[in-house]
Write a protein that holds these residues in place. Structure first.
Motif, PDB file in Angstrom:
ATOM      1  N   VAL A  35       0.848  -1.192   0.000  1.00  0.00           N
ATOM      2  CA  VAL A  35       0.000   0.000   0.000  1.00  0.00           C
ATOM      3  C   VAL A  35       0.883   1.241   0.000  1.00  0.00           C
ATOM      4  CG1 VAL A  35      -2.000  -1.057   1.122  1.00  0.00           C
ATOM      5  CG2 VAL A  35      -0.167  -0.080   2.533  1.00  0.00           C
ATOM      6  N   LEU A  36       0.324   2.341  -0.486  1.00  0.00           N
ATOM      7  CA  LEU A  36       1.060   3.605  -0.568  1.00  0.00           C
ATOM      8  C   LEU A  36       0.066   4.756  -0.585  1.00  0.00           C
ATOM      9  CD1 LEU A  36       3.711   5.307  -1.330  1.00  0.00           C
ATOM     10  CD2 LEU A  36       2.981   4.987  -3.702  1.00  0.00           C
ATOM     11  N   GLU A  37       0.419   5.844   0.093  1.00  0.00           N
ATOM     12  CA  GLU A  37      -0.325   7.094  -0.014  1.00  0.00           C
ATOM     13  C   GLU A  37       0.599   8.166  -0.557  1.00  0.00           C
ATOM     14  OE1 GLU A  37      -3.833   6.746   3.401  1.00  0.00           O
ATOM     15  OE2 GLU A  37      -2.265   8.265   3.617  1.00  0.00           O
ATOM     16  N   CYS A  38       0.069   8.988  -1.470  1.00  0.00           N
ATOM     17  CA  CYS A  38       0.861  10.065  -2.061  1.00  0.00           C
ATOM     18  C   CYS A  38      -0.087  11.159  -2.537  1.00  0.00           C
ATOM     19  CB  CYS A  38       1.713   9.544  -3.214  1.00  0.00           C
ATOM     20  SG  CYS A  38       0.759   8.807  -4.557  1.00  0.00           S
ATOM     21  N   ASP A  39       0.471  12.240  -3.045  1.00  0.00           N
ATOM     22  CA  ASP A  39      -0.352  13.321  -3.587  1.00  0.00           C
ATOM     23  C   ASP A  39      -1.008  12.873  -4.887  1.00  0.00           C
ATOM     24  OD1 ASP A  39       0.485  14.917  -1.494  1.00  0.00           O
ATOM     25  OD2 ASP A  39       2.191  15.725  -2.617  1.00  0.00           O
ATOM     26  N   ALA A  40      -2.220  13.343  -5.117  1.00  0.00           N
ATOM     27  CA  ALA A  40      -2.987  12.938  -6.295  1.00  0.00           C
ATOM     28  C   ALA A  40      -2.263  13.169  -7.623  1.00  0.00           C
ATOM     29  CB  ALA A  40      -4.344  13.646  -6.294  1.00  0.00           C
ATOM     30  N   PRO A  41      -1.509  14.273  -7.785  1.00  0.00           N
ATOM     31  CA  PRO A  41      -0.822  14.490  -9.077  1.00  0.00           C
ATOM     32  C   PRO A  41       0.216  13.425  -9.417  1.00  0.00           C
ATOM     33  CG  PRO A  41      -0.988  16.554  -7.859  1.00  0.00           C
ATOM     34  CD  PRO A  41      -1.417  15.474  -6.925  1.00  0.00           C
ATOM     35  N   GLN A  42       0.587  12.575  -8.450  1.00  0.00           N
ATOM     36  CA  GLN A  42       1.585  11.542  -8.722  1.00  0.00           C
ATOM     37  C   GLN A  42       0.991  10.291  -9.375  1.00  0.00           C
ATOM     38  OE1 GLN A  42       4.518  10.544  -5.712  1.00  0.00           O
ATOM     39  NE2 GLN A  42       4.075  12.415  -4.601  1.00  0.00           N
ATOM     40  N   LEU A  43      -0.290  10.310  -9.650  1.00  0.00           N
ATOM     41  CA  LEU A  43      -0.935   9.119 -10.200  1.00  0.00           C
ATOM     42  C   LEU A  43      -0.237   8.612 -11.460  1.00  0.00           C
ATOM     43  CD1 LEU A  43      -3.202   7.038 -10.322  1.00  0.00           C
ATOM     44  CD2 LEU A  43      -4.621   8.743 -11.495  1.00  0.00           C
ATOM     45  N   ALA A  44       0.088   9.513 -12.389  1.00  0.00           N
ATOM     46  CA  ALA A  44       0.716   9.087 -13.651  1.00  0.00           C
ATOM     47  C   ALA A  44       2.061   8.414 -13.392  1.00  0.00           C
ATOM     48  CB  ALA A  44       0.881  10.290 -14.577  1.00  0.00           C
ATOM     49  N   ALA A  45       2.862   8.997 -12.491  1.00  0.00           N
ATOM     50  CA  ALA A  45       4.179   8.437 -12.196  1.00  0.00           C
ATOM     51  C   ALA A  45       4.060   7.067 -11.528  1.00  0.00           C
ATOM     52  CB  ALA A  45       4.968   9.392 -11.300  1.00  0.00           C
ATOM     53  N   GLN A  46       3.108   6.936 -10.611  1.00  0.00           N
ATOM     54  CA  GLN A  46       2.925   5.652  -9.923  1.00  0.00           C
ATOM     55  C   GLN A  46       2.429   4.583 -10.893  1.00  0.00           C
ATOM     56  OE1 GLN A  46       4.044   5.139  -7.032  1.00  0.00           O
ATOM     57  NE2 GLN A  46       4.307   7.226  -6.296  1.00  0.00           N
ATOM     58  N   PHE A  47       1.547   4.966 -11.787  1.00  0.00           N
ATOM     59  CA  PHE A  47       1.055   3.996 -12.772  1.00  0.00           C
ATOM     60  C   PHE A  47       2.197   3.542 -13.685  1.00  0.00           C
ATOM     61  CE2 PHE A  47      -0.659   2.691 -16.831  1.00  0.00           C
ATOM     62  CZ  PHE A  47      -1.714   1.863 -16.474  1.00  0.00           C
ATOM     63  N   GLU A  48       3.036   4.486 -14.057  1.00  0.00           N
ATOM     64  CA  GLU A  48       4.134   4.161 -14.971  1.00  0.00           C
ATOM     65  C   GLU A  48       5.126   3.192 -14.322  1.00  0.00           C
ATOM     66  OE1 GLU A  48       5.928   4.295 -18.671  1.00  0.00           O
ATOM     67  OE2 GLU A  48       4.039   5.258 -18.059  1.00  0.00           O
ATOM     68  N   ARG A  49       5.387   3.355 -13.030  1.00  0.00           N
ATOM     69  CA  ARG A  49       6.358   2.458 -12.384  1.00  0.00           C
ATOM     70  C   ARG A  49       5.754   1.089 -12.075  1.00  0.00           C
ATOM     71  NH1 ARG A  49       6.777   1.654  -6.566  1.00  0.00           N
ATOM     72  NH2 ARG A  49       5.132   2.792  -5.456  1.00  0.00           N
ATOM     73  N   LEU A  50       4.455   1.032 -11.773  1.00  0.00           N
ATOM     74  CA  LEU A  50       3.839  -0.246 -11.411  1.00  0.00           C
ATOM     75  C   LEU A  50       3.355  -1.037 -12.620  1.00  0.00           C
ATOM     76  CD1 LEU A  50       1.783   0.949  -8.294  1.00  0.00           C
ATOM     77  CD2 LEU A  50       3.905  -0.367  -8.295  1.00  0.00           C
ATOM     78  N   ARG A  51       2.824  -0.339 -13.621  1.00  0.00           N
ATOM     79  CA  ARG A  51       2.296  -0.965 -14.833  1.00  0.00           C
ATOM     80  C   ARG A  51       1.393  -2.164 -14.499  1.00  0.00           C
ATOM     81  NH1 ARG A  51       3.854   0.123 -20.031  1.00  0.00           N
ATOM     82  NH2 ARG A  51       4.438   2.333 -20.159  1.00  0.00           N
ATOM     83  N   PRO A  52       0.280  -1.922 -13.797  1.00  0.00           N
ATOM     84  CA  PRO A  52      -0.598  -3.026 -13.388  1.00  0.00           C
ATOM     85  C   PRO A  52      -1.291  -3.684 -14.577  1.00  0.00           C
ATOM     86  CG  PRO A  52      -1.664  -0.928 -12.985  1.00  0.00           C
ATOM     87  CD  PRO A  52      -0.254  -0.610 -13.407  1.00  0.00           C
ATOM     88  N   ALA A  53      -1.656  -4.941 -14.385  1.00  0.00           N
ATOM     89  CA  ALA A  53      -2.397  -5.663 -15.422  1.00  0.00           C
ATOM     90  C   ALA A  53      -3.889  -5.370 -15.335  1.00  0.00           C
ATOM     91  CB  ALA A  53      -2.156  -7.169 -15.279  1.00  0.00           C
ATOM     92  N   GLU A  54      -4.336  -4.954 -14.154  1.00  0.00           N
ATOM     93  CA  GLU A  54      -5.762  -4.688 -13.941  1.00  0.00           C
ATOM     94  C   GLU A  54      -5.895  -3.640 -12.844  1.00  0.00           C
ATOM     95  OE1 GLU A  54      -9.923  -7.177 -12.968  1.00  0.00           O
ATOM     96  OE2 GLU A  54      -7.961  -8.157 -12.886  1.00  0.00           O
ATOM     97  N   VAL A  55      -6.867  -2.732 -12.988  1.00  0.00           N
ATOM     98  CA  VAL A  55      -7.057  -1.641 -12.035  1.00  0.00           C
ATOM     99  C   VAL A  55      -8.495  -1.646 -11.527  1.00  0.00           C
ATOM    100  CG1 VAL A  55      -6.974   0.856 -11.684  1.00  0.00           C
ATOM    101  CG2 VAL A  55      -5.294  -0.244 -13.184  1.00  0.00           C
ATOM    102  N   LEU A  56      -8.644  -1.444 -10.211  1.00  0.00           N
ATOM    103  CA  LEU A  56      -9.950  -1.356  -9.565  1.00  0.00           C
ATOM    104  C   LEU A  56     -10.135   0.055  -9.022  1.00  0.00           C
ATOM    105  CD1 LEU A  56      -9.656  -4.585  -7.357  1.00  0.00           C
ATOM    106  CD2 LEU A  56     -10.528  -4.443  -9.705  1.00  0.00           C
ATOM    107  N   ILE A  57     -11.271   0.695  -9.316  1.00  0.00           N
ATOM    108  CA  ILE A  57     -11.558   2.024  -8.777  1.00  0.00           C
ATOM    109  C   ILE A  57     -13.027   2.084  -8.354  1.00  0.00           C
ATOM    110  CG2 ILE A  57      -9.777   3.184 -10.136  1.00  0.00           C
ATOM    111  CD1 ILE A  57     -11.952   4.183 -12.014  1.00  0.00           C
ATOM    112  N   PRO A  58     -13.369   3.009  -7.433  1.00  0.00           N
ATOM    113  CA  PRO A  58     -14.771   3.160  -7.024  1.00  0.00           C
ATOM    114  C   PRO A  58     -15.640   3.612  -8.186  1.00  0.00           C
ATOM    115  CG  PRO A  58     -13.280   4.285  -5.500  1.00  0.00           C
ATOM    116  CD  PRO A  58     -12.474   3.922  -6.700  1.00  0.00           C
ATOM    117  N   ASP A  59     -16.877   3.197  -8.168  1.00  0.00           N
ATOM    118  CA  ASP A  59     -17.799   3.508  -9.249  1.00  0.00           C
ATOM    119  C   ASP A  59     -18.013   5.016  -9.407  1.00  0.00           C
ATOM    120  OD1 ASP A  59     -19.547   2.613 -11.335  1.00  0.00           O
ATOM    121  OD2 ASP A  59     -21.230   3.193 -10.062  1.00  0.00           O
ATOM    122  N   GLY A  60     -17.947   5.739  -8.277  1.00  0.00           N
ATOM    123  CA  GLY A  60     -18.215   7.169  -8.328  1.00  0.00           C
ATOM    124  C   GLY A  60     -16.994   8.030  -8.574  1.00  0.00           C
TER     125      GLY A  60
END
Length: 331
Positions: free
Chosen positions: A52-77
């Motif tokens: 698990v990790l918490e960070c500032d919202a603008p870091q989403l692109a950088a975190q996605f690029e380093r993790l490169r997940p095969a599948e992503v889960l997000i809340p419906d809203g």
């Protein structure tokens, strides 16, 4: 013959060795956002690595690029256009599934702990909200207890050098600007003899540590290993199984001690020497627990690993190494 769904296979919960890329991880990622704080939880179901990790919202692109997940889960809203654009497989779950208190209840029950402070995650509510949805989703798709997940790692953003998404792409660490696997820094450096080494190298390139002492210790270890004939070492390593993906601790459940001859006829005590054992199996074949039947245990006798009954596609790691250890004995 009775038919039933044994498990559900999705891109992030794939564990079949024949379908996995043996030189990269297939991660399941869950994301949650609250008041500008981005909470991420990800799981490598093949080896049980849960983070698990918490960070500032603008870091989403950088975190996605380093993790490169095969599948992503997000809340419906929650609307995250970046993930909707980049995620290879995006699944929306009900908002109520992303709940920190649910995570504390699920994970403390799973790990057998009072709280999550020992994992360093107790004060990460947004990340725990993501972890709740991820853990419940993984458990639902596998249709069994996730016994091979034995710990939760709380990552700190300050532990690594910060690289934004554009920098990672332009450096071509593991993928060219055209999306190809070579020529890249990884393709140049990866002469690893095992798949585990290749996966670790990929991880290390995307996670440059701030603490230089760790790198120094690694250099010293490599120098020590390099003093011998390199080809002999590589030959030995080539024969090593992918134990990262197939070894896990499984609990032992003892039963019928009270009716065993050792207890019933001789009044002896039965001692449990081990409460869990290392089992080699893909997660789909991993038993939730192993029953140890003590009903025939005689006074002075022991139950060994060779006496245990496992599923067809699982084996005991110690027994494979020639160590038939005792797990229970009568006094």
């Amino acid at each position: 013959m009775e038919r039933a769904v044994s498990r559900i296979v999705t891109p992030g919960t794939l564990t079949d060795a024949a379908l996995l890329d043996d030189r990269r991880d297939a991660l399941l990622l869950a994301a949650s956002l609250h008041r500008g704080v981005l909470g991420l939880a990800w799981l490598n179901l093949a080896n049980g690595d849960f983070r698990v990790l918490e960070c500032d919202a603008p870091q989403l692109a950088a975190q996605f690029e380093r993790l490169r997940p095969a599948e992503v889960l997000i809340p419906d809203g929650l609307r995250l256009p970046l993930l909707e654009q980049l995620a290879p497989s995006l699944r929306r779950l009900a908002d109520w599934q992303f709940d920190a208190e649910t995570a504390r209840r699920l994970l403390t029950t799973h790990f057998g702990t009072r709280d999550l402070a020992g994992f360093g995650a107790d004060e990460m509510p947004v990340a725990l909200a993501a972890a709740a949805a991820l853990f419940d989703y993984a458990r639902a798709t596998q249709r069994q207890a996730l016994a091979h997940i034995t710990a939760l790692t709380a990552e700190r953003d300050s532990a690594y050098l910060r690289l934004d998404a554009a920098t990672r792409r332009n450096l071509e660490l593991t993928e060219t600007l055209r999306g190809e696997a070579a020529p890249t820094l990884l393709s140049l450096l990866d002469t690893c003899a095992t798949s585990m080494g290749s996966r670790w190298l990929r991880h290390a390139l995307h996670h440059p540590l701030r603490d230089r002492s760790i790198a120094a210790h690694r250099h010293a270890a490599v120098a020590e290993l390099g003093e011998g004939p390199a080809e002999i070492t590589r030959r030995v390593l080539r024969g090593v199984s992918d134990v990262e993906r197939i070894t896990a601790r499984v609990a032992l459940h003892f039963k019928n001690a009270d009716i065993s001859p050792a207890v019933k006829l001789n009044g002896k005590k039965v001692s449990h020497i081990a409460n869990s054992v290392s089992v080699r199996a893909l997660p789909a074949d991993l038993p939730a627990f192993i029953e140890v039947d003590l009903s025939n245990l005689q006074a002075g006798q022991s139950i060994h690993l060779s006496d245990l009954v496992l599923p067809a596609n699982a084996e005991l790691a110690d027994l494979a190494r020639g160590r038939d250890l005792a797990v229970a004995q009568s006094s």
